[in-house]
Enzyme design. Structure first.
Site, short mmCIF file in Angstrom:
data_model
loop_
_atom_site.label_atom_id
_atom_site.label_comp_id
_atom_site.label_asym_id
_atom_site.label_seq_id
_atom_site.Cartn_x
_atom_site.Cartn_y
_atom_site.Cartn_z
N LYS A 80 36.14 -42.01 -28.79
CA LYS A 80 35.91 -40.66 -28.27
C LYS A 80 36.33 -40.48 -26.81
CE LYS A 80 32.12 -39.11 -31.24
NZ LYS A 80 30.84 -38.39 -31.24
N ASP B 259 30.37 -31.53 -30.81
CA ASP B 259 28.98 -32.02 -30.86
C ASP B 259 28.02 -31.05 -30.19
OD1 ASP B 259 29.53 -34.35 -32.27
OD2 ASP B 259 29.87 -35.54 -30.47
#
Ligand code: ATR
Length: 280
Positions: A71, A108
């Site tokens: 990520k 997210d």
């Protein structure tokens, strides 16, 4: 038989990737919406990440999700980074644009807020003090989501104080760092409590926290989803707090990604929830 142009390809890049629920989630929606396409688990070693991301366009992918441990690494490999992803410092979704460039997003933050609103439709981050336990990658996305939604006071506490201090630099005027030893008293008057630590996950000890000072009106969210009902949530539910389990964030973060890959905005249904729950 679909023409090559209309067959849309996406997947999740991770190392390892077998634990990712994304193929189940996206696979469910592909079927539900009759989309001509596929979503694949893509195991990519860290040293091959740059080649893999660059290869998305050549392989005709619409984009991909990115999971542990990539990520952060993928941030530097895309042409454009969405401002939310830049503030979080991590990308979980790469989209191949029509001109062939790659854009990095982080869904997210969206997923976390949507999971709260699934349970309490009128939730507003500015409605009262928020306590966040933990200062890892998940905490960072959650802090950004709550700040952007208008949070006025975030009390951030973490076992390692320096990590909380570092995270608080995003907005020092609204984020107050609280020593881990003082976490119980930080709950006084809170409107929302969020656990982003690994404590309570299967194989880990439960979170060591006394809820005595937490108002009964507060919402309690635990991003741990295995088990779904952590000891924290069970204790909070017993005393009357509204609870949000970790599966909601996992399901909702996939919504904008699916839309970007396949052109359909999917719905998080109870059926989807049950399908993913069955894999836990
Ligand atoms: P993620 O990116 O998924 O959030 P992470 O970066 O490993 O994962 O963060 C895990 C969080 O759980 C951290 O806040 C960690 O605290 P430290 O920063 O002190 O490591 C927290 N955590 C892990 N074990 C813990 C424990 N025994 N007690 C309290 N917090 C713990």
């Amino acid at each position: 038989m679909a023409t090559p142009q209309s067959f849309k390809l996406a997947g999740v890049i991770g190392w390892p990737v077998a634990q990712s629920r994304s193929p189940v989630l996206h696979g469910h929606w592909l079927k539900q919406y009759g989309v001509s396409g596929a979503y694949l688990p893509l195991p990519v070693q860290p040293e091959r990440l740059a080649d893999a991301i660059k290869g998305l366009r050549a392989l005709g992918f619409s984009g991909c999700n990115v999971t542990i441990p990539h990520k952060l690494g993928v941030l530097k490999l895309v042409h454009q980074v969405d401002p939310v992803a830049a503030r979080i410092g991590a990308v979980n979704t790469v989209v191949v644009q029509d001109d062939g460039t790659l854009s990095g997003f982080n869904t997210d933050a969206y997923g976390f807020l949507a999971s709260l609103r699934d349970v309490r439709g009128d939730f507003k981050a500015g409605s009262g003090p928020i306590v966040i336990l933990g200062a890892g990658g998940a905490a960072r996305a959650i802090v950004v989501s709550l700040l952007d939604d208008g949070a006025t006071e975030i009390r951030l506490t973490n076992r390692t104080l320096e990590r909380a201090e570092e995270l608080s630099r995003i907005d020092p005027s609204r984020i107050k760092v609280v020593a881990w030893e003082k976490r119980n008293s930080a709950l006084d008057g809170a409107a929302l409590l969020v656990n982003t630590t690994s404590q309570g996950m299967v194989g880990y000890p439960p979170l060591d926290l006394s809820l005595d000072g937490l108002p009964k009106t507060a919402m309690v969210s635990d991003i741990v989803y295995n088990p779904l009902e952590t000891q924290l949530l069970a204790a909070a539910r017993k005393r009357g707090n509204t609870c949000v389990d970790g599966l909601g964030m996992l399901l909702h973060q996939a919504v904008p990604a699916f839309e970007a890959f396949y052109g359909v905005r999917p719905h998080v249904s109870n059926e989807l929830r049950r399908a993913v729950e069955a894999t836990l």
